[in-house]
Design a protein around this motif. Structure first.
Motif, PDB file in Angstrom:
ATOM      1  N   GLY A  13       0.604  -1.263  -0.103  1.00  0.00           N
ATOM      2  CA  GLY A  13       0.054   0.121  -0.007  1.00  0.00           C
ATOM      3  C   GLY A  13       0.979   1.193   0.123  1.00  0.00           C
ATOM      4  O   GLY A  13       1.103   1.845   1.099  1.00  0.00           O
ATOM      5  N   GLY A  14       1.322   1.613  -1.104  1.00  0.00           N
ATOM      6  CA  GLY A  14       2.235   2.749  -1.211  1.00  0.00           C
ATOM      7  C   GLY A  14       1.750   3.786  -2.386  1.00  0.00           C
ATOM      8  O   GLY A  14       1.134   3.294  -3.413  1.00  0.00           O
ATOM      9  N   CYS A  15       2.799   4.654  -2.724  1.00  0.00           N
ATOM     10  CA  CYS A  15       2.307   5.526  -3.833  1.00  0.00           C
ATOM     11  C   CYS A  15       3.169   5.294  -5.123  1.00  0.00           C
ATOM     12  O   CYS A  15       3.051   5.900  -6.312  1.00  0.00           O
ATOM     13  CB  CYS A  15       2.711   7.026  -3.368  1.00  0.00           C
ATOM     14  N   GLY A  16       4.086   4.339  -4.887  1.00  0.00           N
ATOM     15  CA  GLY A  16       5.000   3.953  -6.177  1.00  0.00           C
ATOM     16  C   GLY A  16       6.249   4.853  -6.175  1.00  0.00           C
ATOM     17  O   GLY A  16       7.229   4.553  -6.787  1.00  0.00           O
ATOM     18  N   GLY A  17       6.387   5.822  -5.371  1.00  0.00           N
ATOM     19  CA  GLY A  17       7.610   6.532  -5.081  1.00  0.00           C
ATOM     20  C   GLY A  17       8.802   5.686  -4.818  1.00  0.00           C
ATOM     21  O   GLY A  17       9.981   5.984  -5.335  1.00  0.00           O
ATOM     22  N   CYS A  18       8.701   4.883  -3.803  1.00  0.00           N
ATOM     23  CA  CYS A  18       9.735   4.110  -3.516  1.00  0.00           C
ATOM     24  C   CYS A  18      10.184   3.061  -4.775  1.00  0.00           C
ATOM     25  O   CYS A  18      11.620   3.046  -4.783  1.00  0.00           O
ATOM     26  CB  CYS A  18       9.561   3.201  -2.547  1.00  0.00           C
ATOM     27  N   ASP A  19       9.487   2.665  -5.539  1.00  0.00           N
ATOM     28  CA  ASP A  19      10.100   1.803  -6.668  1.00  0.00           C
ATOM     29  C   ASP A  19      10.508   2.925  -7.666  1.00  0.00           C
ATOM     30  O   ASP A  19      11.573   2.354  -8.392  1.00  0.00           O
ATOM     31  CB  ASP A  19       8.755   1.295  -7.537  1.00  0.00           C
ATOM     32  N   VAL A  65      10.568  -4.817   0.269  1.00  0.00           N
ATOM     33  CA  VAL A  65       9.045  -4.495   0.273  1.00  0.00           C
ATOM     34  C   VAL A  65       8.832  -3.064   0.576  1.00  0.00           C
ATOM     35  O   VAL A  65       9.376  -2.518   1.720  1.00  0.00           O
ATOM     36  CB  VAL A  65       8.303  -5.146   1.585  1.00  0.00           C
ATOM     37  N   ASN A  66       8.193  -2.054  -0.360  1.00  0.00           N
ATOM     38  CA  ASN A  66       7.724  -0.822   0.089  1.00  0.00           C
ATOM     39  C   ASN A  66       6.206  -0.907   0.167  1.00  0.00           C
ATOM     40  O   ASN A  66       5.416  -1.842  -0.328  1.00  0.00           O
ATOM     41  CB  ASN A  66       8.396   0.076  -0.837  1.00  0.00           C
ATOM     42  N   GLY A  67       5.730   0.148   0.998  1.00  0.00           N
ATOM     43  CA  GLY A  67       4.332   0.440   0.997  1.00  0.00           C
ATOM     44  C   GLY A  67       3.895  -0.283   2.463  1.00  0.00           C
ATOM     45  O   GLY A  67       4.562  -0.990   3.250  1.00  0.00           O
ATOM     46  N   PHE A  91      11.661  -1.404   2.938  1.00  0.00           N
ATOM     47  CA  PHE A  91      12.301  -0.368   2.081  1.00  0.00           C
ATOM     48  C   PHE A  91      11.458   1.143   2.029  1.00  0.00           C
ATOM     49  O   PHE A  91       9.977   0.892   1.493  1.00  0.00           O
ATOM     50  CB  PHE A  91      12.268  -0.816   0.546  1.00  0.00           C
ATOM     51  N   GLY A  92      11.711   2.017   2.702  1.00  0.00           N
ATOM     52  CA  GLY A  92      10.879   3.176   2.559  1.00  0.00           C
ATOM     53  C   GLY A  92      10.030   3.388   4.072  1.00  0.00           C
ATOM     54  O   GLY A  92       9.715   2.353   4.572  1.00  0.00           O
ATOM     55  N   ALA A  93       9.522   4.656   4.227  1.00  0.00           N
ATOM     56  CA  ALA A  93       8.856   5.158   5.528  1.00  0.00           C
ATOM     57  C   ALA A  93       7.586   4.095   5.623  1.00  0.00           C
ATOM     58  O   ALA A  93       7.221   3.668   6.731  1.00  0.00           O
ATOM     59  CB  ALA A  93       8.522   6.431   5.307  1.00  0.00           C
ATOM     60  N   CYS A  94       6.940   3.791   4.560  1.00  0.00           N
ATOM     61  CA  CYS A  94       5.489   3.197   4.685  1.00  0.00           C
ATOM     62  C   CYS A  94       5.715   1.729   5.286  1.00  0.00           C
ATOM     63  O   CYS A  94       4.991   1.297   6.125  1.00  0.00           O
ATOM     64  CB  CYS A  94       4.843   3.046   3.345  1.00  0.00           C
ATOM     65  N   ALA A  95       6.831   0.986   4.829  1.00  0.00           N
ATOM     66  CA  ALA A  95       7.106  -0.297   5.393  1.00  0.00           C
ATOM     67  C   ALA A  95       7.800  -0.361   6.480  1.00  0.00           C
ATOM     68  O   ALA A  95       7.498  -1.182   7.531  1.00  0.00           O
ATOM     69  CB  ALA A  95       7.975  -1.140   4.083  1.00  0.00           C
ATOM     70  N   PRO A 156      15.373   3.352   5.166  1.00  0.00           N
ATOM     71  CA  PRO A 156      14.133   4.210   5.521  1.00  0.00           C
ATOM     72  C   PRO A 156      14.075   5.470   4.479  1.00  0.00           C
ATOM     73  O   PRO A 156      14.879   5.567   3.641  1.00  0.00           O
ATOM     74  CB  PRO A 156      14.372   4.649   6.900  1.00  0.00           C
ATOM     75  N   GLY A 157      12.874   6.348   4.731  1.00  0.00           N
ATOM     76  CA  GLY A 157      12.961   7.450   3.861  1.00  0.00           C
ATOM     77  C   GLY A 157      11.742   7.390   3.118  1.00  0.00           C
ATOM     78  O   GLY A 157      11.244   6.526   2.780  1.00  0.00           O
ATOM     79  N   CYS A 158      11.245   8.720   2.551  1.00  0.00           N
ATOM     80  CA  CYS A 158       9.854   8.792   1.815  1.00  0.00           C
ATOM     81  C   CYS A 158      10.109   9.532   0.824  1.00  0.00           C
ATOM     82  O   CYS A 158       9.794  10.784   0.629  1.00  0.00           O
ATOM     83  CB  CYS A 158       8.836   9.247   2.643  1.00  0.00           C
ATOM     84  N   PRO A 159      10.951   9.110  -0.367  1.00  0.00           N
ATOM     85  CA  PRO A 159      11.329   7.514  -0.661  1.00  0.00           C
ATOM     86  C   PRO A 159      12.645   7.713  -0.018  1.00  0.00           C
ATOM     87  O   PRO A 159      13.308   8.726   0.021  1.00  0.00           O
ATOM     88  CB  PRO A 159      10.997   7.304  -1.974  1.00  0.00           C
ATOM     89  N   PRO A 160      13.253   6.385   0.101  1.00  0.00           N
ATOM     90  CA  PRO A 160      14.547   6.440   0.368  1.00  0.00           C
ATOM     91  C   PRO A 160      15.483   7.066  -0.300  1.00  0.00           C
ATOM     92  O   PRO A 160      15.310   7.016  -1.721  1.00  0.00           O
ATOM     93  CB  PRO A 160      15.132   4.825   0.399  1.00  0.00           C
TER      94      PRO A 160
HETATM   95  S1  SF4 Z   1       7.575   5.797   1.795  1.00  0.00           S
HETATM   96 FE1  SF4 Z   1       6.750   7.575   0.571  1.00  0.00          FE
HETATM   97  S2  SF4 Z   1       7.717   7.141  -1.356  1.00  0.00           S
HETATM   98 FE2  SF4 Z   1       7.646   5.247  -0.449  1.00  0.00          FE
HETATM   99  S3  SF4 Z   1       5.669   4.128  -1.030  1.00  0.00           S
HETATM  100 FE3  SF4 Z   1       5.558   5.292   0.904  1.00  0.00          FE
HETATM  101  S4  SF4 Z   1       4.546   7.348   0.530  1.00  0.00           S
HETATM  102 FE4  SF4 Z   1       5.399   6.454  -1.486  1.00  0.00          FE
END
Ligand code: SF4
Ligand code: SF4
Ligand code: SF4
Length: 314
Positions: A13-19, A65-67, A91-95, A156-160
């Motif tokens: 469940g993410g925005c795609g920014g991590c990919d 895994v992101n999201g 991978f990323g703040a959501c996960a 970490p990070g949004c996105p990393p």
């Molecule tokens: S961490 Fe940020 S960039 Fe990555 S899926 Fe979540 S909202 Fe999108």
């Protein structure tokens, strides 16, 4: 490690920014891709769940895994990926912490669906309809990855950002991985790597970023903007404060800070009082903090599902 490491990347469940963030590695991404075998990455190559199901257990070296976890399908997929992988990386703040989608935990599942679908809202199939006519099966709340499966590492990070992704791939490809549980960011606070000058001025009001043009050199927190730098892990090079925007805490709190809201309220309180004590000083603290718009969204922008568990919506 025999042969190329096998890599999987999955988006819940993410925005795609991590990919997309892998592209920020620039030419270094080509080096990484030449040294791994991609076995599952639906956003990049045509791989389906059935392909994943056919893989032997632990045959994937590392799965990123992101999201956030938001649906029953998200949970099924991360359990399957865990079974097939030697290493699982948040991978990323959501996960990592639930991320921005985790703020939806302030609303119930029904409120979310009604907002999105309007009066056509329903949780169950319509009379005579089948399951495909229903909205996706939402979990009661957004959850970080570690709520469901064991997580070996976190980027970490949004996105990393590349300064955090790069060290992870260096460690993976060299086989020189840190102890499990490692977060690929600094343990010390972002302020340590921020070039802005701090004078710990007395804070008399809270400003939102659009309400003032900040001085280019001075600490943003000293200027009244809520910058999460004192409680956030370093590692991004203070990207936002360098660009004139306060840090919103996407890399997550330092181990020392723990709960970012409690740590920031303590930091802000000491700036408001600035050495004064007694009832008048605490009343001034209340007055200033009362001017803060959206405290939950400010302090827990990326981490509400971790730190506000008791209030999770049913
Ligand atoms: S961490 Fe940020 S960039 Fe990555 S899926 Fe979540 S909202 Fe999108
Ligand atoms: S601008 Fe933010 S990160 Fe930089 S010194 Fe001030 S509080 Fe710390
Ligand atoms: S300054 Fe803060 S919000 Fe900006 S990238 Fe760094 S950790 Fe994330």
């Amino acid at each position: 490690m025999r042969g190329k490491p096998k890599l999987a990347v999955y988006w819940t469940g993410g925005c795609g920014g991590c990919d997309v963030s892998f592209l920020e590695l620039g030419p270094a991404l080509l080096d990484v891709l030449s040294q791994v075998e991609i076995v599952f990455w639906p956003a990049l190559v045509d791989t389906k769940r059935a392909d994943l199901e056919e893989l032997p257990p632990r045959s994937i070296t590392a799965t990123l895994v992101n999201g956030t976890l938001r649906t029953e399908e998200n949970v099924e997929m991360v359990r399957l990926l865990r079974e097939k992988s030697q290493l699982v990386v948040a991978f990323g703040a959501c996960a990592h912490l639930g991320g921005v989608p985790g703020l939806a935990n302030l609303a119930s599942r029904e409120e979310i669906l009604r907002t999105v679908t309007g009066n056509g809202f329903r949780l169950a199939p319509p009379p005579g309809g089948d399951a495909e006519d229903s909205p996706p099966e939402l979990l009661g709340a957004a959850r970080p990855l570690a709520d469901e499966v064991a997580v070996d590492y976190t980027v970490p990070g949004c996105p990393p950002m590349p300064s955090l992704i790069g060290p992870f791939f260096e460690a993976l490809l060299s086989g020189d991985l840190p102890d499990p549980g490692h977060v690929f960011a600094q343990e010390q606070a972002l302020c340590k790597e921020c070039p802005r000058t701090r004078e710990d001025r007395k804070l008399t009001k809270v400003l939102r970023p659009h309400e003032a043009l900040p001085d280019p050199q001075e600490c943003l927190l000293d200027q009244g903007m809520i910058c999460m730098g004192p409680v956030t892990r370093g590692g991004c090079g203070a990207a936002c404060p360098k660009a004139g925007m306060p840090c919103t805490g996407c890399v997550g709190p330092t181990p020392e800070a723990g709960d970012p809201a409690l740590a920031m309220i303590a930091a802000l309180g000491s700036l408001v009082r600035a050495g004064d004590e007694g009832p008048a000083a605490f009343a001034a603290e209340d007055r200033v903090l009362d001017t803060l718009v959206d405290p939950l969204g400010t302090f827990y922008k990326y981490s509400l599902p971790v730190y506000v568990r008791a209030r999770r919506a049913a």
